[in-house]
Write an enzyme that holds these catalytic residues in place. Structure first.
Site, PDB file in Angstrom:
ATOM      1  N   CYS A 274      20.105 -71.257  -2.454  1.00  0.00           N
ATOM      2  CA  CYS A 274      20.826 -70.095  -3.253  1.00  0.00           C
ATOM      3  C   CYS A 274      19.919 -69.600  -4.279  1.00  0.00           C
ATOM      4  O   CYS A 274      19.746 -70.423  -5.466  1.00  0.00           O
ATOM      5  CB  CYS A 274      22.173 -70.386  -3.763  1.00  0.00           C
ATOM      6  N   HIS A 301      20.980 -68.246   0.695  1.00  0.00           N
ATOM      7  CA  HIS A 301      21.750 -67.178   0.148  1.00  0.00           C
ATOM      8  C   HIS A 301      20.667 -66.451  -0.588  1.00  0.00           C
ATOM      9  O   HIS A 301      19.831 -66.953  -1.657  1.00  0.00           O
ATOM     10  CB  HIS A 301      22.738 -67.899  -0.722  1.00  0.00           C
ATOM     11  N   HIS A 355      26.143 -61.915  -2.277  1.00  0.00           N
ATOM     12  CA  HIS A 355      26.922 -60.931  -3.404  1.00  0.00           C
ATOM     13  C   HIS A 355      26.326 -59.625  -3.312  1.00  0.00           C
ATOM     14  O   HIS A 355      25.079 -59.394  -2.688  1.00  0.00           O
ATOM     15  CB  HIS A 355      26.568 -61.435  -5.047  1.00  0.00           C
ATOM     16  N   TYR A 371      31.665 -59.775  -3.231  1.00  0.00           N
ATOM     17  CA  TYR A 371      31.533 -59.338  -1.680  1.00  0.00           C
ATOM     18  C   TYR A 371      31.940 -57.889  -1.111  1.00  0.00           C
ATOM     19  O   TYR A 371      32.776 -57.963  -0.366  1.00  0.00           O
ATOM     20  CB  TYR A 371      32.396 -60.592  -0.928  1.00  0.00           C
TER      21      TYR A 371
HETATM   22  C1  DNO Z   1      29.672 -67.691  -4.200  1.00  0.00           C
HETATM   23  C2  DNO Z   1      29.398 -68.679  -3.304  1.00  0.00           C
HETATM   24  C3  DNO Z   1      29.956 -69.989  -3.793  1.00  0.00           C
HETATM   25  C4  DNO Z   1      29.692 -71.253  -2.413  1.00  0.00           C
HETATM   26  C5  DNO Z   1      30.302 -72.300  -2.724  1.00  0.00           C
HETATM   27  C6  DNO Z   1      29.655 -73.300  -1.591  1.00  0.00           C
HETATM   28  O1  DNO Z   1      29.812 -66.562  -3.994  1.00  0.00           O
HETATM   29  O2  DNO Z   1      28.054 -68.723  -3.154  1.00  0.00           O
HETATM   30  O3  DNO Z   1      31.217 -70.006  -4.108  1.00  0.00           O
HETATM   31  O4  DNO Z   1      30.486 -70.383  -1.602  1.00  0.00           O
HETATM   32  O5  DNO Z   1      29.804 -72.870  -3.817  1.00  0.00           O
HETATM   33  O6  DNO Z   1      30.449 -74.391  -1.536  1.00  0.00           O
END
Ligand code: DNO
Length: 398
Positions: A274, A301, A355, A371
Site C-alpha cells: 500500500c 493499493h 482511495h 471510496y
Molecule cells: C483503507 C483500507 C484499509 C484496509 C485494511 C486491510 O481504505 O486500505 O482499511 O482495507 O487495513 O485489512
C-alpha cells in the site's frame, strides 16, 4: 496487472456497473456483515460471488478478499484462541474452495486506518482525506486524556493541539472522534471515549515485541493452511505507519515487513503493497520496498500522499504527492515479468486505485470515505496510463 476495485457489497452506493465503466474487472470485497471471528461459510461466499456475477456482461470476478479480519483477542493473545484460529482457517478453506485465493488483512491494534478530516476541501471544490498531527494530538492528549500522551508530541504540535482543543465546540470534538473511528467500513467496533479507554487497557502489558510474538503465532497457525489450499495472505501496512494512542504498530516500515516475512518464510505469507500507507512514513521509500519485497507482494493499493514536516499528510492525486508512482509501477511490472518467465500461472498482480478524492457528482453521494466513484475512476485511469506506457517502453507484459 489486474485492475481491481473495492466494492462494499450491495449497500455500496457505487454499484457494480460503475466498476465496469471505470475499466476494472476484479472485485475486491469482504463479507462485512459477518462478525469478526465467525466462519465465512461457503453459502455466504457463494452468495457474494453470485451478486458479483449477476450480470455476466460486466465481466467481473471476485478477485481479492479485503479483509478477512483478525479478531482482537488474537492480537492481544487473550485466552484460549483455538476456536478463533480454527475459524480463520475454515474461512480460508471455504474461500479457496470457492476460488477466491488472495486475502488482505491487517494487524493494527484497535483501530484500522485513521484520519482527522474526511472532507478537506480542495481548490475547485473536490474533497480529500487528511491527517492533521495537531488534531490527532488534541484527541489523544485532551479528549482521550491518555497518560503520557503529551510527552510523545513535539512542543509546537502540542501547542497547536491545545489551541485547537480550547476553541473547539462539542460538535467539533464529536466530529473528530467519529472521524478517527471511521476507518472501519462495515466493522462492528466503533468506540466512544470510555469504550476506547477500555480497549487500550487490554493492551496495557503489550509492547512491540509482545505484539510481534502474537502476530508470529497467528502466522504459524494459518500459513500452513494457506500453503495447503493455495491461498496467498497479504498483510496491509499500518495506516498511518506510526504508533497511535500509545499502541504499538508493527507493520510500518521495511524492517517490520522483513520481520513478518521471516516469521514464517513462505511465499504464502505475503504483503499488500500500500503505497499510501507506507508513503505517509517519512523514512519509507515505497519504490524501494516494492523492489525489495517484490516476490512476496500479492496485492497492491496505489495511492499517493503529500506530507508536511509536522507529521500531517494529505491524500494527493494518484500521480502527484511524495511517492514516485512511475517507479512503483515499473517495479511491479518487472516482478510480473519475472513471475511469467518462471512459468507461474497467476503472474498478474491485482492492484486497485486506493482511495480517491470526492469529485464532481461524488459529492453528497454518501460513498464510504475514500471510496468515491469518479475520484477512483480518475486514479485508476491515471495509473492505467502509467502502466501501459511503462510496459510499452520497457517491453514488459501488462
Ligand atoms: C483503507 C483500507 C484499509 C484496509 C485494511 C486491510 O481504505 O486500505 O482499511 O482495507 O487495513 O485489512
Amino acid at each position: 496487472m489486474e485492475q481491481t476495485w473495492r466494492w462494499f457489497g450491495p449497500d455500496d452506493v457505487v454499484p457494480l456497473h460503475a466498476i465496469r465503466q471505470a475499466g476494472a474487472s476484479g472485485v475486491v470485497t469482504a463479507l462485512h456483515h459477518i462478525p469478526y471471528g465467525v466462519v465465512w461459510s461457503i453459502d455466504e461466499i457463494e452468495k457474494r460471488k453470485a451478486q458479483i456475477g449477476a450480470d455476466p456482461s460486466l465481466g467481473l470476478r471476485w478477485s481479492v478478499v479485503e479483509s478477512l479480519p483478525i479478531h482482537e483477542r488474537i492480537k492481544v493473545g487473550e485466552g484460549d484462541l483455538t476456536a478463533l484460529f480454527d475459524n480463520y482457517r475454515q474461512s480460508m478453506r471455504n474461500l479457496a474452495a470457492c476460488g477466491v485465493k488472495t486475502i488482505c488483512y491487517n494487524f493494527m491494534p484497535v483501530v484500522d486506518w485513521t484520519r482527522t478530516e474526511l472532507f478537506h476541501v480542495l481548490p475547485g471544490g473536490g474533497r480529500a482525506l487528511r491527517f492533521n498531527a495537531h488534531e490527532y494530538a488534541a484527541f489523544d492528549c485532551f479528549m482521550l486524556e491518555r497518560p503520557g500522551a503529551k510527552d510523545e508530541v513535539e512542543p509546537a504540535v502540542l501547542a497547536k493541539a491545545e489551541a485547537w482543543y480550547k476553541q473547539s465546540t462539542e460538535e467539533d470534538r464529536r466530529r473528530l472522534l467519529s472521524t478517527i473511528m471511521a476507518g472501519l467500513p462495515g466493522a462492528f467496533d466503533r468506540y466512544d471515549i470510555p469504550g476506547l479507554r477500555q480497549q487500550l487497557a487490554r493492551y496495557a502489558g503489550i509492547d512491540r515485541d509482545a505484539l510481534r510474538q502474537n502476530y508470529a503465532r497467528f502466522l504459524r497457525e494459518v500459513i500452513p493452511t494457506a500453503e495447503e489450499v493455495g491461498i496467498r495472505m497479504a498483510v496491509h501496512p499500518d495506516d498511518p505507519p506510526r504508533s497511535l494512542m500509545g499502541l504499538p504498530r508493527i507493520v510500518s516500515n521495511a524492517d517490520d515487513l522483513a520481520f513478518v516475512m521471516k516469521a514464517v518464510d513462505s511465499r504464502a505469507n505475503g504483503i499488500t503493497l500500500c503505497t499510501g500507507s507506507l508513503g505517509a512514513g517519512r523514512a519509507n521509500d515505497p519504490p524501494a520496498i516494492a523492489r525489495d519485497f517484490a516476490s512476496r507482494i500479492h496485492f497492491v493499493h496505489l495511492r499517493n500522499v503529500a506530507k508536511d514536516p509536522d507529521g500531517s499528510f494529505m491524500e494527493a492525486d494518484h500521480l502527484t504527492g511524495d511517492t514516485d508512482m512511475v517507479a512503483v509501477v515499473e517495479a511491479l511490472l518487472n516482478e510480473q515479468a519475472r513471475r511469467k518467465a518462471a512459468g507461474e500461472e497467476n503472474w498478474r498482480l491485482p492492484f486497485r486505485p486506493d482511495h480517491g478524492h470526492e469529485l464532481l457528482d461524488d459529492i453528497g453521494k454518501g460513498s464510504f470515505p475514500g471510496y468515491s466513484a469518479i475520484g477512483r475512476l480518475k486514479g485508476l485511469a491515471e495509473i492505467r496510463g502509467v502502466m501501459i506506457a511503462v510496459a510499452k517502453l520497457k517491453g514488459l507484459p501488462i
